[in-house]
Enzyme design. Structure first.
Site, mmCIF file in Angstrom:
data_model
loop_
_atom_site.group_PDB
_atom_site.id
_atom_site.type_symbol
_atom_site.label_atom_id
_atom_site.label_comp_id
_atom_site.label_asym_id
_atom_site.label_seq_id
_atom_site.Cartn_x
_atom_site.Cartn_y
_atom_site.Cartn_z
ATOM 1 N N GLY A 153 0.825 -1.194 0.000
ATOM 2 C CA GLY A 153 0.000 0.000 0.000
ATOM 3 C C GLY A 153 0.861 1.246 0.000
ATOM 4 N N CYS A 154 0.224 2.377 -0.276
ATOM 5 C CA CYS A 154 0.978 3.625 -0.373
ATOM 6 C C CYS A 154 1.522 4.068 0.980
ATOM 7 C CB CYS A 154 0.112 4.719 -0.988
ATOM 8 S SG CYS A 154 -1.529 4.906 -0.243
ATOM 9 N N TYR A 155 0.709 3.987 2.040
ATOM 10 C CA TYR A 155 1.199 4.358 3.363
ATOM 11 C C TYR A 155 2.351 3.456 3.811
ATOM 12 C CZ TYR A 155 -2.736 7.567 4.341
ATOM 13 O OH TYR A 155 -3.631 8.601 4.335
ATOM 14 N N ALA A 158 5.684 4.375 2.002
ATOM 15 C CA ALA A 158 6.325 5.591 2.517
ATOM 16 C C ALA A 158 6.915 5.363 3.904
ATOM 17 C CB ALA A 158 5.317 6.733 2.553
ATOM 18 N N GLU A 246 1.678 11.984 -0.945
ATOM 19 C CA GLU A 246 1.606 11.424 0.395
ATOM 20 C C GLU A 246 2.820 11.839 1.194
ATOM 21 O OE1 GLU A 246 -0.415 7.671 0.924
ATOM 22 O OE2 GLU A 246 1.501 6.887 1.594
#
Length: 349
Positions: A153-155, A158, A246
């Site tokens: 996932g993107c979170y 990062a 993000e």
């Protein structure tokens, strides 16, 4: 005869599917030959996303109507829970096809944890065992040999790129991590939701899924692997009124080292990585620096609280946080240059 890999995209009418189309359309080794979107079946892609007017793309069809035996790889941009059985069917039709899953359905190695966080039993348990977690910088060799890659996932992408090298080197206390994360509204998908309407999301900033976000166990899984222990993190996401981008601010306790030591460790970990950039001391990562690109920028700062530091990481949630990372993994799976189709410079302003 063309040497390009024939690519299909499941869920091409969503934001992640559309960004996969955007990037693959100019990939030197890829040819998009199938696009699915059951609710938009029969439409041209530029009817759903008008910015593709210049591309000669196949029409959207229902996924059941694709001849999967003719494809080399498929990108899956379907929502969680809708993916496991479809991917099982695709692999049954073509066991040699490469799967780049951008949903959450194969990311969690423990199926009991999956059931706890996603509300139902895993529907393809035999495939879960072979799925490789697709955070490229940490699982490159396994990805290259995989048939099914579960792209993060993107979170988690990062947060993990900022924290895993530090946890692995035992420079931080993994039992005291606070992650404050903010994402553009495309992270919520393209479906109609009240909280992402312009009048609801604009001119404001709002937390959501406080203490209950489904990316938490994914972050904990990978930091735990790096640390060699079970880990629980404090993770709170926020919706910020911009389309993409993000920013994760991670607050960490130091294990007898300095913030400069953290920066040096990250710089050493990523010195040969094409897409992860560790900012120089005092340089502030910003989402503007990576918008539209596959790059990640990480910075380290001293906290005014003694023995603590602040690690900031930024990425584009639709590129390195989703479709771009999936393409990076596809390149590895086919033995292509890892950066192929992904060297776009950030779009600024």
């Amino acid at each position: 005869m063309s040497s390009k890999k024939k690519i299909g995209i499941l869920g091409a009418s969503g934001y992640t599917g559309a960004d996969a189309v955007r990037l693959l359309a100019r990939h030197p080794n890829a040819e998009i030959t199938a696009l699915t979107a059951n609710t938009h079946a029969g439409k041209a892609m530029d009817e759903v996303f008008p910015h593709f007017f210049m591309l000669d793309l196949p029409k959207l069809v229902e996924w059941e109507k694709v001849d999967w035996s003719k494809l080399d790889a498929v990108f899956c941009g379907l929502p969680h829970g809708a993916t496991q059985e479809i991917i099982a069917a695709v692999l049954a039709a073509n066991p040699k096809i490469k799967i780049l899953d951008m949903s959450a359905d194969f990311r969690l190695r423990d199926m009991n944890t999956y059931a706890q966080w996603y509300g139902h039993e895993h529907r393809a348990p035999k495939l879960q065992g072979e799925a490789v977690y697709g955070l490229t910088e940490f699982y490159r060799e396994k990805i290259a040999a995989a048939r099914l890659v579960a792209c993060p996932g993107c979170y988690p992408t990062a947060a993990l790129l900022a924290l895993v090298p530090l946890a692995k080197a035992k420079l931080i206390d993994v039992d005291d991590i606070v992650i404050d994360a903010k994402s553009g509204v495309t992270g919520a998908g393209r479906g109609l939701k009240q909280n992402t309407l312009f009048s609801e999301a604009g001119e404001g900033l709002s937390p959501y899924s406080v203490g209950t976000h489904r990316h938490s166990p994914e972050i904990e899984q990978e930091i735990g692997v790096a640390a060699g222990s079970n880990v629980t993190v404090n993770f709170t996401p926020h919706l910020i009124p911009m389309s993409r981008g993000e920013l994760c601010t991670s607050y960490v306790k130091l294990n007898g080292v300095s913030p400069d030591d953290l920066r040096a460790a990250l710089a050493a970990a990523y010195k040969d990585e094409p897409f992860v950039h560790v900012a120089k001391k005092g340089v502030m990562p910003q989402t503007q620096n990576v918008r539209g690109s596959n790059y990640v920028q990480v910075g380290v700062f001293a906290d005014r609280i003694k023995n603590r530091a602040i690690v900031i990481s930024v990425l584009d949630n639709l590129v390195k946080g989703s479709a771009g990372q999936a393409i990076q993994n596809m390149n590895l799976m086919f033995g292509l240059p890892e950066t192929a189709g992904l060297e776009q410079i950030a779009l600024f302003p």
